[in-house]
Scaffold this motif. Sequence first.
Motif, PDB file in Angstrom:
ATOM      1  N   TRP A 119       0.852  -1.186   0.000  1.00  0.00           N
ATOM      2  CA  TRP A 119       0.000   0.000   0.000  1.00  0.00           C
ATOM      3  C   TRP A 119       0.895   1.245   0.000  1.00  0.00           C
ATOM      4  N   ARG A 120       0.693   2.183   0.953  1.00  0.00           N
ATOM      5  CA  ARG A 120       1.515   3.390   1.050  1.00  0.00           C
ATOM      6  C   ARG A 120       2.508   3.278   2.204  1.00  0.00           C
ATOM      7  N   ILE A 121       3.004   2.090   2.438  1.00  0.00           N
ATOM      8  CA  ILE A 121       3.959   1.853   3.524  1.00  0.00           C
ATOM      9  C   ILE A 121       5.225   1.246   2.934  1.00  0.00           C
ATOM     10  N   GLY A 122       6.358   1.897   3.160  1.00  0.00           N
ATOM     11  CA  GLY A 122       7.637   1.410   2.660  1.00  0.00           C
ATOM     12  C   GLY A 122       8.161   2.270   1.525  1.00  0.00           C
ATOM     13  N   ALA A 123       9.410   2.705   1.637  1.00  0.00           N
ATOM     14  CA  ALA A 123      10.031   3.543   0.600  1.00  0.00           C
ATOM     15  C   ALA A 123      10.400   2.735  -0.636  1.00  0.00           C
ATOM     16  N   ARG A 124      10.457   1.398  -0.502  1.00  0.00           N
ATOM     17  CA  ARG A 124      10.855   0.509  -1.600  1.00  0.00           C
ATOM     18  C   ARG A 124      12.242   0.879  -2.119  1.00  0.00           C
ATOM     19  N   LEU A 125      13.132   1.131  -1.170  1.00  0.00           N
ATOM     20  CA  LEU A 125      14.532   1.426  -1.436  1.00  0.00           C
ATOM     21  C   LEU A 125      15.387   0.455  -0.624  1.00  0.00           C
ATOM     22  N   PRO A 126      16.664   0.270  -0.998  1.00  0.00           N
ATOM     23  CA  PRO A 126      17.531  -0.653  -0.239  1.00  0.00           C
ATOM     24  C   PRO A 126      17.971  -0.046   1.093  1.00  0.00           C
ATOM     25  N   ILE A 127      17.110  -0.118   2.082  1.00  0.00           N
ATOM     26  CA  ILE A 127      17.361   0.516   3.374  1.00  0.00           C
ATOM     27  C   ILE A 127      17.237  -0.517   4.488  1.00  0.00           C
ATOM     28  N   MET A 128      18.346  -0.770   5.175  1.00  0.00           N
ATOM     29  CA  MET A 128      18.324  -1.651   6.345  1.00  0.00           C
ATOM     30  C   MET A 128      17.727  -0.892   7.525  1.00  0.00           C
ATOM     31  N   GLN A 129      16.986  -1.607   8.358  1.00  0.00           N
ATOM     32  CA  GLN A 129      16.342  -1.015   9.524  1.00  0.00           C
ATOM     33  C   GLN A 129      16.950  -1.567  10.813  1.00  0.00           C
ATOM     34  N   GLY A 130      17.076  -0.703  11.788  1.00  0.00           N
ATOM     35  CA  GLY A 130      17.590  -1.123  13.085  1.00  0.00           C
ATOM     36  C   GLY A 130      17.109  -0.185  14.168  1.00  0.00           C
ATOM     37  N   CYS A 131      17.349  -0.548  15.419  1.00  0.00           N
ATOM     38  CA  CYS A 131      16.936   0.300  16.543  1.00  0.00           C
ATOM     39  C   CYS A 131      17.721   1.602  16.519  1.00  0.00           C
ATOM     40  N   THR A 132      17.020   2.712  16.720  1.00  0.00           N
ATOM     41  CA  THR A 132      17.675   4.007  16.726  1.00  0.00           C
ATOM     42  C   THR A 132      18.397   4.260  18.043  1.00  0.00           C
ATOM     43  N   PHE A 133      19.614   4.780  17.953  1.00  0.00           N
ATOM     44  CA  PHE A 133      20.381   5.113  19.149  1.00  0.00           C
ATOM     45  C   PHE A 133      19.854   6.385  19.813  1.00  0.00           C
ATOM     46  N   ALA A 134      19.051   7.152  19.083  1.00  0.00           N
ATOM     47  CA  ALA A 134      18.482   8.374  19.669  1.00  0.00           C
ATOM     48  C   ALA A 134      17.561   8.054  20.840  1.00  0.00           C
ATOM     49  N   ALA A 135      17.039   6.829  20.879  1.00  0.00           N
ATOM     50  CA  ALA A 135      16.089   6.458  21.936  1.00  0.00           C
ATOM     51  C   ALA A 135      16.769   5.850  23.160  1.00  0.00           C
ATOM     52  N   VAL A 136      18.082   5.602  23.086  1.00  0.00           N
ATOM     53  CA  VAL A 136      18.744   4.854  24.162  1.00  0.00           C
ATOM     54  C   VAL A 136      18.636   5.564  25.510  1.00  0.00           C
ATOM     55  N   GLU A 137      19.077   6.814  25.564  1.00  0.00           N
ATOM     56  CA  GLU A 137      19.086   7.511  26.854  1.00  0.00           C
ATOM     57  C   GLU A 137      17.684   7.675  27.439  1.00  0.00           C
ATOM     58  N   PRO A 138      16.684   8.130  26.656  1.00  0.00           N
ATOM     59  CA  PRO A 138      15.332   8.200  27.225  1.00  0.00           C
ATOM     60  C   PRO A 138      14.822   6.851  27.712  1.00  0.00           C
ATOM     61  N   MET A 139      15.111   5.775  26.968  1.00  0.00           N
ATOM     62  CA  MET A 139      14.635   4.463  27.390  1.00  0.00           C
ATOM     63  C   MET A 139      15.321   3.991  28.662  1.00  0.00           C
ATOM     64  N   VAL A 140      16.593   4.296  28.799  1.00  0.00           N
ATOM     65  CA  VAL A 140      17.292   3.940  30.039  1.00  0.00           C
ATOM     66  C   VAL A 140      16.676   4.676  31.226  1.00  0.00           C
ATOM     67  N   LEU A 141      16.385   5.976  31.045  1.00  0.00           N
ATOM     68  CA  LEU A 141      15.765   6.753  32.124  1.00  0.00           C
ATOM     69  C   LEU A 141      14.381   6.203  32.480  1.00  0.00           C
ATOM     70  N   ILE A 142      13.606   5.838  31.457  1.00  0.00           N
ATOM     71  CA  ILE A 142      12.268   5.277  31.700  1.00  0.00           C
ATOM     72  C   ILE A 142      12.374   3.898  32.345  1.00  0.00           C
ATOM     73  N   GLY A 143      13.261   3.066  31.804  1.00  0.00           N
ATOM     74  CA  GLY A 143      13.363   1.683  32.258  1.00  0.00           C
ATOM     75  C   GLY A 143      13.904   1.541  33.666  1.00  0.00           C
ATOM     76  N   THR A 144      14.821   2.428  34.071  1.00  0.00           N
ATOM     77  CA  THR A 144      15.381   2.351  35.416  1.00  0.00           C
ATOM     78  C   THR A 144      14.496   3.039  36.444  1.00  0.00           C
ATOM     79  N   GLY A 145      13.407   3.680  36.001  1.00  0.00           N
ATOM     80  CA  GLY A 145      12.445   4.279  36.918  1.00  0.00           C
ATOM     81  C   GLY A 145      11.420   3.247  37.358  1.00  0.00           C
ATOM     82  N   GLU A 146      10.288   3.720  37.803  1.00  0.00           N
ATOM     83  CA  GLU A 146       9.264   2.825  38.331  1.00  0.00           C
ATOM     84  C   GLU A 146       8.554   2.048  37.218  1.00  0.00           C
ATOM     85  N   GLY A 147       8.503   2.617  36.011  1.00  0.00           N
ATOM     86  CA  GLY A 147       7.726   1.989  34.941  1.00  0.00           C
ATOM     87  C   GLY A 147       8.344   0.739  34.367  1.00  0.00           C
TER      88      GLY A 147
END
Length: 446
Positions: free
Chosen positions: A80-108
């Motif tokens: 449908w309208r999902i996917g660029a249809r280009l040769p692009i590998m996907q992986g976890c973004t490092f931009a989320a690491v610090e916020p996730m560590v702060l969230i994960g080490t908290g009460e949640g």
Amino acid sequence: MTSPSQKRTPAVHPVDEVPPFARLGAFGLQHVLAMYAGAVAVPLIVGGAMKLPPSDLAYLITADLLLCGVATLIQCVGFWRIGARLPIMQGCTFAAVEPMVLIGTGEGGLRAIYGSVIVAGLAMILLAPVFGRLLRFFPPLVTGTVVLVIGLSLLPVAGNWAAGGAGAADFGDPKNLALAGFVLLVVLGVQRFAPPLLSRIAVLMGIAVGMAVALLAGFADFSAVADAGWLGISTPFHFGTPTFDVPAVAAMLVVALVTMTEATGDFIAVGQLTDRQVDDRTLSDGLRADGLSTLLGGVFNTFPYTAFAQNIGLIGMTRVRSRWVVACAGLILVLLGMLPKLGAIVASIPVPVLGGAGLVMFGTVAATGLATLSRVDFRNRHNLTVVGVSVAVGILPVGVPDLYAKFPNWFQTLMNSGISAACFTAVVLNLIYNHMPARKSSAAQA
């Protein structure tokens, strides 16, 4: 009657070509090896910071590999309208690491992380058309600068790998650097002197030869392979029902905006390397795929997904532009995620081996940015200012990691990513210098 030449079908674009099966597998494996260390880094960092038991950490890694493969297939094959249809590998973004560590080490804990990731994925899907209409703000002046910063910001990653991996007990040991240098020479030698087919898998050849040397020298450790299971499939909400904490959701929404900005630069870079124009629709479809993959990540116990810049350099270096090659890499990642023992074998590749190959690939990304900037008129001193300041802003957090340590978390999330910082700066400065009306006095002096 029509001549045979008139009946000839149009040539297939290199992006849509399907190489023979053997080449498809080799090229795909090359992409997997190029990104594997980065792919497993995010679950290792987040799980380690939360002090998860080894069984949970192993589960996070296999879930991540599985979703990396699924996300890559969504992006490359598309529907449908999902996917660029280009040769692009996907992986976890490092931009989320610090916020996730702060969230994960908290009460949640993990449940709060996954709740915020699900909301971020939905937001990315909804915002994709908006970002698609921003493409006009990315002329070669901006895209060349962003691609240059992508390459430069990745080089320290390759340097850390070459030295043995950040935090390793033998970091900087000459034997690590010697192994990385050897792999670098093998990659360059194969690319320059081997037949065309082999030269296209120069990185794979370099890693294979480097692995063989590492085995003979006692570098490689396969003890983890025996302990790994044969089958492991991630199930939805393995760690419990997600929770939706407002601060956690707000932090992850900032990450979503940063990730979409970075991905825009990555899509444009891949478009330039593959000679396929990235238009508003392609960009929207690609970002929508990122959003869907991030949403699935929250459901299947993993994290936000985006285009992996590590593999952009591989496309530029090998000139293998087929999206089906990267789709094959996605299938390999799915297998690694479902067969932990295979994943453990790949994980046993010494980090210096990847470092030697990474120097070539990431340097190629930076060179691609320079090639794009060569089309810019630098007789206009304003363009020099835009590039100079944007590169400086983008490289600062790479060279000085604690530069913004005393700023609010949302600001750190935005500016600690050299790619998003450079992208934002280049867009704003280009608008100020090249699109705002000049003052009359300035015009008269010119």
